[in-house]
Design an enzyme around this catalytic site. Structure first.
Site, PDB file in Angstrom:
ATOM      1  N   ASN A 152       0.803  -1.229   0.000  1.00 41.76           N
ATOM      2  CA  ASN A 152       0.000   0.000   0.000  1.00 41.76           C
ATOM      3  C   ASN A 152       0.837   1.280   0.000  1.00 41.76           C
ATOM      4  OD1 ASN A 152       0.593  -0.834   2.681  1.00 41.76           O
ATOM      5  ND2 ASN A 152      -0.876   0.631   3.446  1.00 41.76           N
ATOM      6  N   GLU A 251       3.559  -5.058  12.209  1.00 43.47           N
ATOM      7  CA  GLU A 251       2.679  -3.897  11.999  1.00 43.47           C
ATOM      8  C   GLU A 251       1.534  -4.417  11.137  1.00 43.47           C
ATOM      9  OE1 GLU A 251       5.347  -0.766  10.516  1.00 43.47           O
ATOM     10  OE2 GLU A 251       5.800  -0.287  12.590  1.00 43.47           O
ATOM     11  N   CYS A 285      -3.060   1.641   6.419  1.00 43.51           N
ATOM     12  CA  CYS A 285      -3.493   0.883   7.603  1.00 43.51           C
ATOM     13  C   CYS A 285      -4.121   1.797   8.650  1.00 43.51           C
ATOM     14  CB  CYS A 285      -2.307   0.152   8.204  1.00 43.51           C
ATOM     15  SG  CYS A 285      -0.983   1.279   8.669  1.00 43.51           S
ATOM     16  N   GLU A 464       7.748   0.220  16.404  1.00 43.09           N
ATOM     17  CA  GLU A 464       8.906   0.689  15.656  1.00 43.09           C
ATOM     18  C   GLU A 464       8.883   2.205  15.713  1.00 43.09           C
ATOM     19  OE1 GLU A 464       9.977  -1.433  12.082  1.00 43.09           O
ATOM     20  OE2 GLU A 464       8.982  -3.253  12.747  1.00 43.09           O
TER      21      GLU A 464
END
Ligand code: NAD
Ligand code: 6OD
Length: 485
Positions: A152, A251, A285, A464
């Protein structure tokens, strides 16, 4: 012109007998033939990394920071090449890729160059019967890091992991998504140009199961895995590495909420929610798929948001006026359209959108859908619980702050949320109670690369960003010294 995208192993571009097609989702045209790495090629990449590790881990932080800055500079110099590759692979409008994806690709390297230069360790003095001891920590690389990334925000998310992994002295075997191999291949050219030592950065192309992705995960000599993608894929990877007990950073997906209070700056909230629902055709996301609006402004808000959705211009990604690109693939469009159908079955009112736009010409071979707004669903509806990952949101009214919090938290995901209010006390109060790793107050997707980034619940594992990336990509070793006095 059709390109060939090869693997990059031990400082050389490597072909494979198996190739697959990389298609432009805006028009269905062939962009490139991609050389798929099988388990044997992934093994070569891991061995190359292992051989390069002793010398690379012994470079100083300053030397590695200088490599990272050179990489950033070449990405910036070749920004047009990166832009063309990203737009061809994703169909995202140039207006988006030139402002978001490509600059962040370079910024990730600059940011982690600065961070590794500034990083230090912990020191503790400990009283002992003999006098005192000194404890200090050493930051050492994990070793061979496997990186697996999605389609994405291809360059942004790939470099978000490559940059800190290199900064910490690791060697890399990285696989971009099979849908978007272009900018990762250009990045291999950049590594070559800056003279990164052979074997430090290895690129393999391919799919997940039965292909390069699974081969990285299954390889016994990979020391850690960092993955961005769907929650289900994360769970599969977790199962597959369990026996080897290796660090993982995940993630994953989201079903993010926006809460809009009646005291919000109305126009900013509408524009903010339109952006958070439709940017990148909803394929971020962090995108908002659940909007909860305080009842007194509900009708006005829905009408204004629908107006913004209708103002989006789907079209040729290369046209600077285009503001809405296609979805990534036919398969993903089928998935999004199945939710458009499901919403109707579940009793939604379709305020706007819900179909496929007729754009004419080659674009009708593309994977476009209309930006869509639903109302009227029950909170338990599948369309309100499952991640769609398209340009769609559902808007529901609420009456009290407690109800808003309960609705926002009623999700198996916990990645991001946005709160729109001018009542700052309320904003801070809610930020503390919302079950999400990221809370934006009167903004969305505003990033400072030093901050912790990641999700709760099904949205991920670990953080992260900033020192959290440095910690994931390092083994922290404590050294305890008994002092003579
Ligand atoms: P995906 O999980 O289908 O694929 C991601 C990557 O994993 C690809 O490179 C794929 O080839 C690989 N893969 C698939 N199965 C694998 C397996 N069994 N073993 C090893 N590798 C495997 O995800 P996607 O469709 O590419 O990306 C969209 C998803 O990613 C959405 O759910 C989105 O929310 C999530 N995402 C999360 C973040 C975040 O920061 N939390 C960022 C971007 C995207
Ligand atoms: O901004 C970032 O660092 C980041 N990881 C963004 C993720 C976006 C998800 O699609």
């Amino acid at each position: 012109m059709i390109s060939e995208y090869r693997n990059y192993i031990n400082g050389r571009f490597v072909e494979s007998p198996n190739t697959f097609e990389d298609l432009n989702p805006a028009n269905g045209e062939l962009v490139a033939r991609v050389h798929e790495a099988d388990a044997a090629l992934v093994d070569q990449a891991v061995r190359a990394g292992r051989a390069a590790l002793p010398a690379w881990r012994n470079t100083s932080a300053e030397q590695r920071a200088q490599y990272l800055e050179r990489i950033a500079a070449v990405i910036e110099r070749r920004a047009d090449d990166f832009l063309a590759a990203e737009v061809a692979d994703t169909g995202k409008p140039v207006s988006v890729a030139s402002r978001v994806d490509i600059p962040r690709g370079a910024a990730n390297f600059r940011a982690f160059a600065a961070m590794i230069r500034m990083s230090g360790g912990e020191v503790y003095e400990t009283p002992t019967p003999e006098g005192r001891a000194l404890n200090y920590s050493l930051r050492q690389p994990l070793g061979v890091v496997g990186i697996i990334s999605p389609w994405n925000l291809p360059l942004l998310l790939f470099t978000w992991k490559v940059a800190p992994a290199l900064a910490c002295g690791n060697v890399i075997v990285a696989k971009p998504s099979e849908e978007t191999p272009g900018t990762a291949t250009l990045l291999a050219e950049v590594m070559d140009e800056v003279g990164l030592p052979e074997g430090v950065f290895n690129l393999v192309h391919g799919f997940g199961p039965g292909s390069a992705g699974a081969a990285i995960v299954d390889h016994p000599d990979v020391d850690g895995i960092t993955f961005t993608g769907e929650s289900k894929t994360g769970a599969t990877i977790m199962r597959n590495v369990a026996d080897k007990v290796r660090p993982v950073s995940f993630e994953l997906g989201g079903k993010n909420a926006a809460l809009v209070f009646a005291d919000a700056d109305f126009d900013k909230a509408v524009a903010g929610v339109a952006r958070s629902s439709f940017l990148n055709t909803g394929q971020v996301c962090l995108c908002t798929e659940r909007v909860y609006v305080e009842r007194p402004i509900f009708d006005r808000f829905v009408a204004a948001l629908a107006e913004q959705a209708r103002a989006l211009r789907p079209g040729d990604p290369l046209d600077p006026e285009t503001t809405l690109g296609p979805l990534i693939s036919r398969q993903h469009r089928d998935k999004v359209l199945s939710y458009y159908a499901l919403a109707r079955e579940e009793g939604a009112t379709v305020v706007t959108g819900g179909g496929v736009p007729a754009l004419g010409g080659k674009l009708d071979q593309g994977c476009y859908v209309e930006p869509t707004i639903w109302t009227g669903l029950d909170q338990s509806a599948r369309c309100l619980q499952e991640e769609v990952f398209g340009p769609v949101c559902h808007v529901m009214p609420f009456d009290t702050e407690e109800q808003a919090i309960a609705l926002a938290n009623d999700s198996r995901y916990g990645l991001a949320s946005a709160i729109w209010t001018t009542h700052l006390d309320r904003g801070h109060r809610l930020a503390a109670r919302i079950d999400a790793g990221l809370v934006w107050l009167n903004t969305w997707f505003l990033r400072d690369l030093r901050t912790p980034f990641g999700g709760m619940k099904l949205s991920g594992l670990g953080r992260e960003g900033g020192r959290h990336s440095l910690d994931f990509y390092s083994e922290l070793k404590n050294v305890c010294v008994q002092m003579s006095q």
